[in-house]
Design a protein around this motif. Structure first.
Motif, mmCIF file in Angstrom:
data_model
loop_
_atom_site.group_PDB
_atom_site.id
_atom_site.type_symbol
_atom_site.label_atom_id
_atom_site.label_comp_id
_atom_site.label_asym_id
_atom_site.label_seq_id
_atom_site.Cartn_x
_atom_site.Cartn_y
_atom_site.Cartn_z
ATOM 1 N N LEU A 174 0.820 -1.213 0.000
ATOM 2 C CA LEU A 174 0.000 0.000 0.000
ATOM 3 C C LEU A 174 0.854 1.264 0.000
ATOM 4 C CD1 LEU A 174 -2.756 -1.184 2.489
ATOM 5 C CD2 LEU A 174 -2.892 -1.089 0.005
ATOM 6 N N LEU A 175 2.078 1.168 0.561
ATOM 7 C CA LEU A 175 2.948 2.354 0.576
ATOM 8 C C LEU A 175 3.525 2.573 -0.820
ATOM 9 C CD1 LEU A 175 5.038 1.889 3.848
ATOM 10 C CD2 LEU A 175 3.156 3.463 3.467
ATOM 11 N N SER A 176 3.580 3.808 -1.248
ATOM 12 C CA SER A 176 4.160 4.093 -2.559
ATOM 13 C C SER A 176 5.690 4.186 -2.412
ATOM 14 C CB SER A 176 3.614 5.403 -3.115
ATOM 15 O OG SER A 176 4.122 6.470 -2.334
ATOM 16 N N THR A 177 6.395 4.096 -3.537
ATOM 17 C CA THR A 177 7.859 4.157 -3.523
ATOM 18 C C THR A 177 8.333 5.451 -2.880
ATOM 19 O OG1 THR A 177 7.588 3.143 -5.678
ATOM 20 C CG2 THR A 177 9.831 3.632 -5.000
ATOM 21 N N ASP A 178 7.674 6.561 -3.225
ATOM 22 C CA ASP A 178 8.082 7.862 -2.674
ATOM 23 C C ASP A 178 7.960 7.868 -1.153
ATOM 24 O OD1 ASP A 178 8.602 8.739 -5.174
ATOM 25 O OD2 ASP A 178 6.640 9.706 -5.462
ATOM 26 N N GLU A 179 6.867 7.283 -0.696
ATOM 27 C CA GLU A 179 6.653 7.256 0.759
ATOM 28 C C GLU A 179 7.763 6.462 1.452
ATOM 29 O OE1 GLU A 179 1.957 7.362 1.822
ATOM 30 O OE2 GLU A 179 2.590 5.825 0.404
ATOM 31 N N ILE A 180 8.154 5.367 0.803
ATOM 32 C CA ILE A 180 9.210 4.520 1.405
ATOM 33 C C ILE A 180 10.538 5.272 1.446
ATOM 34 C CG2 ILE A 180 10.522 2.383 1.162
ATOM 35 C CD1 ILE A 180 7.976 1.169 -0.128
ATOM 36 N N ILE A 181 10.862 5.965 0.332
ATOM 37 C CA ILE A 181 12.118 6.724 0.293
ATOM 38 C C ILE A 181 12.099 7.817 1.356
ATOM 39 C CG2 ILE A 181 13.506 8.316 -1.114
ATOM 40 C CD1 ILE A 181 12.722 6.587 -3.540
ATOM 41 N N ALA A 182 10.954 8.456 1.474
ATOM 42 C CA ALA A 182 10.823 9.517 2.478
ATOM 43 C C ALA A 182 11.049 8.952 3.871
ATOM 44 C CB ALA A 182 9.435 10.144 2.375
ATOM 45 N N LEU A 183 10.494 7.768 4.093
ATOM 46 C CA LEU A 183 10.675 7.102 5.378
ATOM 47 C C LEU A 183 12.157 6.900 5.680
ATOM 48 C CD1 LEU A 183 8.184 4.105 5.827
ATOM 49 C CD2 LEU A 183 8.718 5.902 7.469
ATOM 50 N N ASN A 189 11.960 -0.257 12.025
ATOM 51 C CA ASN A 189 10.633 0.354 11.937
ATOM 52 C C ASN A 189 10.117 0.377 10.501
ATOM 53 O OD1 ASN A 189 10.666 0.687 14.618
ATOM 54 N ND2 ASN A 189 11.265 2.874 14.583
ATOM 55 N N ILE A 190 11.033 0.646 9.562
ATOM 56 C CA ILE A 190 10.607 0.706 8.166
ATOM 57 C C ILE A 190 10.009 -0.629 7.743
ATOM 58 C CG2 ILE A 190 11.366 1.005 5.772
ATOM 59 C CD1 ILE A 190 13.524 2.900 6.785
ATOM 60 N N VAL A 191 10.718 -1.703 8.098
ATOM 61 C CA VAL A 191 10.225 -3.016 7.683
ATOM 62 C C VAL A 191 8.888 -3.308 8.367
ATOM 63 C CG1 VAL A 191 10.725 -5.479 7.604
ATOM 64 C CG2 VAL A 191 12.546 -3.846 7.208
ATOM 65 N N GLU A 192 8.759 -2.898 9.620
ATOM 66 C CA GLU A 192 7.472 -3.091 10.313
ATOM 67 C C GLU A 192 6.343 -2.404 9.574
ATOM 68 O OE1 GLU A 192 7.673 -2.115 14.520
ATOM 69 O OE2 GLU A 192 9.013 -3.861 14.753
ATOM 70 N N ARG A 193 6.626 -1.146 9.132
ATOM 71 C CA ARG A 193 5.603 -0.400 8.376
ATOM 72 C C ARG A 193 5.263 -1.117 7.075
ATOM 73 N NH1 ARG A 193 5.607 5.198 9.733
ATOM 74 N NH2 ARG A 193 4.313 5.662 7.927
ATOM 75 N N LEU A 194 6.325 -1.627 6.433
ATOM 76 C CA LEU A 194 6.117 -2.339 5.163
ATOM 77 C C LEU A 194 5.223 -3.557 5.371
ATOM 78 C CD1 LEU A 194 9.666 -2.297 3.508
ATOM 79 C CD2 LEU A 194 7.658 -1.059 2.751
ATOM 80 N N LEU A 195 5.471 -4.272 6.468
ATOM 81 C CA LEU A 195 4.686 -5.478 6.750
ATOM 82 C C LEU A 195 3.227 -5.115 6.995
ATOM 83 C CD1 LEU A 195 6.962 -7.664 9.076
ATOM 84 C CD2 LEU A 195 6.677 -7.741 6.608
ATOM 85 N N LYS A 196 3.056 -4.040 7.780
ATOM 86 C CA LYS A 196 1.702 -3.616 8.117
ATOM 87 C C LYS A 196 0.906 -3.265 6.857
ATOM 88 C CE LYS A 196 1.854 -1.603 12.345
ATOM 89 N NZ LYS A 196 2.175 -0.394 13.123
ATOM 90 N N ALA A 221 15.375 -7.282 5.036
ATOM 91 C CA ALA A 221 16.449 -7.046 6.004
ATOM 92 C C ALA A 221 17.723 -6.633 5.281
ATOM 93 C CB ALA A 221 16.694 -8.304 6.823
ATOM 94 N N ARG A 222 17.938 -7.239 4.117
ATOM 95 C CA ARG A 222 19.131 -6.919 3.358
ATOM 96 C C ARG A 222 19.095 -5.448 2.938
ATOM 97 N NH1 ARG A 222 19.564 -10.779 -1.424
ATOM 98 N NH2 ARG A 222 19.417 -12.254 0.290
ATOM 99 N N LYS A 223 17.907 -5.015 2.591
ATOM 100 C CA LYS A 223 17.776 -3.656 2.075
ATOM 101 C C LYS A 223 17.821 -2.625 3.202
ATOM 102 C CE LYS A 223 15.160 -1.560 -1.655
ATOM 103 N NZ LYS A 223 13.952 -1.713 -2.472
ATOM 104 N N TYR A 224 17.218 -2.945 4.319
ATOM 105 C CA TYR A 224 17.102 -1.942 5.372
ATOM 106 C C TYR A 224 17.948 -2.301 6.584
ATOM 107 C CZ TYR A 224 13.248 -0.533 2.450
ATOM 108 O OH TYR A 224 12.501 -0.140 1.378
ATOM 109 N N CYS A 225 18.968 -3.115 6.342
ATOM 110 C CA CYS A 225 19.804 -3.550 7.458
ATOM 111 C C CYS A 225 20.512 -2.357 8.087
ATOM 112 C CB CYS A 225 20.825 -4.552 6.968
ATOM 113 S SG CYS A 225 22.111 -4.869 8.142
ATOM 114 N N ASP A 226 20.465 -2.241 9.375
ATOM 115 C CA ASP A 226 21.225 -1.157 9.970
ATOM 116 C C ASP A 226 22.192 -1.666 11.033
ATOM 117 O OD1 ASP A 226 18.010 0.124 10.917
ATOM 118 O OD2 ASP A 226 18.961 -1.752 11.473
ATOM 119 N N TYR A 227 22.842 -2.751 10.695
ATOM 120 C CA TYR A 227 23.875 -3.267 11.578
ATOM 121 C C TYR A 227 25.117 -3.553 10.742
ATOM 122 C CZ TYR A 227 20.141 -3.852 14.885
ATOM 123 O OH TYR A 227 19.110 -3.608 15.726
#
Lengths: 590, 329
Positions: A102-111, A120-127, A148-154
């Protein structure tokens, strides 16, 4: 703090292996400690002073987009975990209509740019995913892994090891003029060379970005040494792997470097490879040549007070415990030059990306009697995915391990030592030959005073008896002569037996006997001429052998010369034996 | 005594590899006198396919030299780990050189490494590892089979490896590793039926500074699955499971007949027909160098699972020290 823990601490100037999700990279940490990773900028200051193998969380810097700092993070927390509420059993309800998110690409980039954590981003994506709950548990896992690969922050920082460096370099295969050496191939090279940490190793490497030098240095103890022959046609950063290992000064000093040209120049002029290499040098543009030369001189200035002449001396005054050749060129001729530098019963390994090159080499080396246990191999390597109920070999496979050709260097000479002598002090040995052996040789030379041997002996004396090679060749020659004498003796006996019976008949006929005598007189003259001729040719051959000995020995040439000599010798000695037999028979007659 | 470092001259008591051809290599203990079955001391004479060899004639020879047998010749070679693996007396199924190379590479062994190994088996890998980590490293090796462990111990001693290898009889699945290795090991290697049972003990043995490596060798995928699960549960990272087989090629001179003679037959011209007839009279042959895979290569040895162990709870330990630092400040 103990010494080991200091060694295990991240210090500015050191190279590190940085691991973010499944990517690894080699990075030198500067005082500024800034790492650019794609579009992200990561401040590594927090990691300085920490020990290796720890994991950090990327914390976004509030006022800068895509800037992060590090926070040390417990390993268990470092694994992203998301709650899933149930799952489907199959994919019959899932259709690909690009509307499940449901989230658009722009919204994800903004996030992402807002500094939100990956968790949190992945949680939003799942929701906001319509289909996630319908996916099977395996598909969910796969989906999460991808996210996780894309939004990994470790990130995890490792101490550079040969294993990690090999992996990093292998994945950068696209760099021109480099060899991508797969880890299993490197492992096989190290194993086939039977690396002795205290040994002396001779390496020619061109194109592996220093991986071989690094791996060998890493395996050497303080008393081991490595001579690296480098080519002026090497790649851009020929010592990348060596630098990445953070070796100490003293460790680097264990490696001597010699230029390929220097090795080839010490060879005599009729060596084929010299021309070949010159061609290569001419072919490459001057710019590149200068660049790599500069790189080396810089390195030499920086790390190596030992100049390459020392390396050259080291090569000439030592026998090595192993020879490794990993290069992009055709190694055949070059390996032949280097083989005599090996101690006996020591291995050599040659790597090539092409089977054909090694097959030719194998076919040629198979004919040599001073090499045994020849093996030509490549590796079949398969990774496996091991997951509950989903274990199978990986879908993609890499079949580019390259080929290895290896063998052991031995000697063709049947050496006989007196055991009692081995127990004595080393003084009894001159270059591995016992005094008794030398005496035997000299006695033999006196007993069979053909001009050639005497001459060769004189040459031996002139050239200082300590010359190992000269002595070996002398010994070889004498071995050869001895065998020939033995053979001709036997053949001579056969001739006697064979001619005895007809001679009994000849006895009865005086006329025939007279004619026979006349023919012998004639024959003797001929024989004298033949012997003269034979001595001359033998002299020539021996002189050619001497010439070879004054230069560097090339086993094949010696063999050719010796074979020629053998032929001459056999013929001449057979004639002499015949003569003697006839004389004896005639004596019996009278 | 010849195993711990390269040497040039054969002396009494050395182990020597007698190389006749790649298929016929034998490890021999260079002893001039041995006991025969009746317990009498007799001269040590070895019988080979190409005749007898008096062992005492080897003394004083250089490794790598040719020796005469009564009906042929052979080479005497230094027993490198690679050759030893090919010739050692089998007490169990052994690990072969391609796997050994990979195991040592994946365990990141180098001089000075401390390695824990179980089981010892026939000592094939132990010899290779000992050669790799000497002179300052150490191998602690365990086998639950008493007789095998004893034999291995004897072997390491007679090979001059007792400074580098400590061999014990111990069931590590039940009792774990001995106390002397706790927190010392750089690497752990497991080749036993139930490696997953030993993982907790392996963690104890690994150095607390982190980055320790573990490698298990299992022939069956079920073992691998169990091991991987346990490793994951205990926080190991960089889990990989690989399978590596070495393909060996033989290079041979071969001749094949070609079809060049046949091609010209359909021609109507009588002269060329004659020529063709002449050609086909002796079939055309082509000589070439063939590269063929060896006859029956190994199809499977075992799966190698490797993983890295990071520090135990790095956060808690570090926050403690940080707290102390703050207090001091």
């Amino acid at each position: 703090m103990t010494a080991t823990s200091v060694e295990n601490m991240i210090t500015p100037g050191h190279y590190l292996i940085i691991n973010k999700n499944e990517t690894y990279l080699i990075h030198q940490i500067s005082n500024k400690a800034i790492l650019k990773l794609g579009r992200d900028v990561i401040d590594l200051k927090m990691a300085i002073g920490q020990s290796y193998s720890s994991t950090y969380k990327l914390e976004p810097v509030t006022d800068k987009k895509r800037h992060y700092t590090l926070v040390v993070c417990n390993d268990n927390q470092a694994r992203n975990q998301w709650a899933t509420n149930g799952c489907g059993t199959d994919n019959k309800l899932i259709t690909d209509d690009s509307s499940s998110q449901l989230l658009s690409t722009d919204e994800i980039i903004a996030l992402k740019e807002s500094g939100e954590t990956g968790q949190n981003i992945v949680e939003r994506l799942l929701k906001n995913s319509k289909t996630f709950q319908l996916k099977t548990e395996y598909a969910q896992e796969k989906y999460l892994k991808k996210k996780a690969r894309k939004y990994c922050d470790y990130i995890t920082i490792f101490k550079p090891t040969i294993r990690l460096i090999t992996d990093v370099l292998y994945k950068q295969q696209t760099i021109p003029k480099t060899i991508a050496l797969r880890f299993d191939t490197l492992a096989q090279i190290l194993c086939r060379i039977n690396l002795d940490p205290g040994g002396k190793y001779l390496l020619y490497e061109n194109g592996s970005q220093g991986l071989l030098q690094a791996a060998l240095l890493n395996q050497l103890h303080d008393n081991g040494s490595l001579v690296h022959i480098f080519s002026s046609t090497s790649e851009q950063n020929p010592l990348k792997a060596v630098k990445a290992m953070n070796f100490s000064e003293s460790k680097i000093k264990q490696m001597l470097t010699v230029s390929l040209d220097e090795i080839l120049n010490t060879k005599s002029e009729y060596d084929i490879p010299e021309e070949k290499v010159e061609e290569v040098v001419f072919n490459c543009s001057d710019d590149k040549k200068r660049k790599s030369d500069e790189a080396y001189t810089q390195l030499k200035k920086k790390h190596r007070p030992i100049t390459s002449t020392d390396g050259l001396n080291f090569i000439q005054s030592n026998k090595f415990d192993g020879l490794i050749v990993v290069c992009r060129e055709e190694p055949n001729e070059f390996v032949k030059i280097l083989l005599p530098y090996l101690s006996l019963s020591r291995p050599f390994v040659v790597y090539s990306a092409y089977k054909e090159i090694l097959v030719t080499m194998y076919a040629e080396f198979k004919m040599r009697r001073d090499l045994v246990f020849l093996r030509l191999t490549d590796n079949f390597l398969r990774h496996h995915q091991v997951l509950p109920n989903r274990t199978h070999p990986d879908v993609t496979m890499d079949d580019g391990s390259g080929y290895l050709f290896s063998g052991l260097f031995v000697t063709v000479i049947c050496q006989t030592y007196e055991y009692s002598l081995t127990a004595d002090s080393e003084e009894n040995y001159i270059c591995g030959f016992s005094k008794k052996q030398i005496q035997d040789t000299l006695l033999y030379a006196k007993k069979y005073p053909t001009k050639g041997i005497a001459l060769n002996y004189a040459c031996l004396k002139e050239q200082n008896i300590g010359n190992d090679r000269c002595l070996t060749e002398q010994y070889k020659l004498i071995e050869c002569l001895r065998k020939e004498c033995f053979l001709t003796n036997e053949q001579g006996n056969e001739i006697t037996k064979g001619t005895n019976i007809p001679k009994d008949q000849i006895l009865k006929n005086q006329e025939i006997k007279k004619r026979y005598q006349e023919s012998i007189v004639k024959g003797n003259e001929e024989l004298d001429n033949a012997v003269k001729y034979y001595e001359e040719t033998m002299l020539e051959h021996l002189q050619s052998i001497d010439n070879l000995m004054k230069k560097r020995i090339y086993v094949d040439d010696i063999n050719i010369a010796l074979t020629n000599l053998k032929i001459e010798l056999t013929a001449a000695i057979r004639r002499q034996m015949l003569n003697i037999n006839i004389d004896q028979n005639l004596n019996l007659l009278y | 005594m010849s195993f711990n470092c390269y040497k040039d001259i054969i002396e009494e008591g050395d182990t020597v590899i007698l190389y006749i051809n790649p298929q016929a290599m034998y490890a021999i203990q260079a002893l001039s006198i041995i006991e025969n079955r009746k317990g009498e001391k007799v001269e040590n004479i070895m019988q080979t396919k190409y005749g007898a060899l008096k062992i005492s004639s080897l003394f004083g020879k250089r490794f790598g030299s040719k020796v005469n047998l009564s009906n042929g010749w052979a080479y005497v070679l230094y027993p490198t780990p690679e050759l030893w693996t090919q010739t050692l007396p089998h007490r169990t199924q052994i690990i072969y050189t391609p796997d050994i190379g990979l195991i040592m590479f994946m365990l990141e062994l180098k001089p000075g490494s401390i390695v824990v190994e179980s089981g010892t088996g026939s000592g094939s890998l132990t010899h290779a590892m000992a050669f790799r980590v000497k002179p300052s490293g150490h191998i602690y090796t365990y086998d639950f089979h008493e007789q095998r462990a004893e034999q291995a111990q004897k072997e390491f001693k007679s090979h001059g490896l007792s400074d580098i290898v400590t061999s014990q009889c111990r069931d590590v699945c039940q009792n774990g590793f001995s106390d002397e290795v706790v927190g010392k090991a750089d690497a752990v290697f497991l080749d036993l039926p139930h490696p997953h049972l030993v993982v907790p003990f392996a963690i104890k043995a690994l150095k607390s500074t982190g980055g320790g490596r573990i490698c298990t060798f299992s022939p069956c995928i079920e073992q691998v699955m169990r091991t991987c699960q346990v490793l994951k549960d205990h926080g190991f990272i960089q889990l990989t499971t690989i399978e590596c087989l070495e393909k060996e090629y033989q290079v041979l001179n071969r001749t094949v007949t070609t079809f060049t003679g046949i091609r010209q037959l359909p021609s109507t011209d009588s002269q060329s027909q004659n020529a063709a007839a002449e050609e086909s009279a002796g079939p055309a042959e082509k000589k070439f160098v063939a590269c063929v895979p060896s006859a029956c290569p190994r199809g499977h040895t075992g799966y190698l699972t490797t993983a890295t162990y990071l520090m135990e709870n790095p956060l808690s330990r570090r926050s403690d020290t940080e707290g102390e630092n703050k207090c001091e400040n």
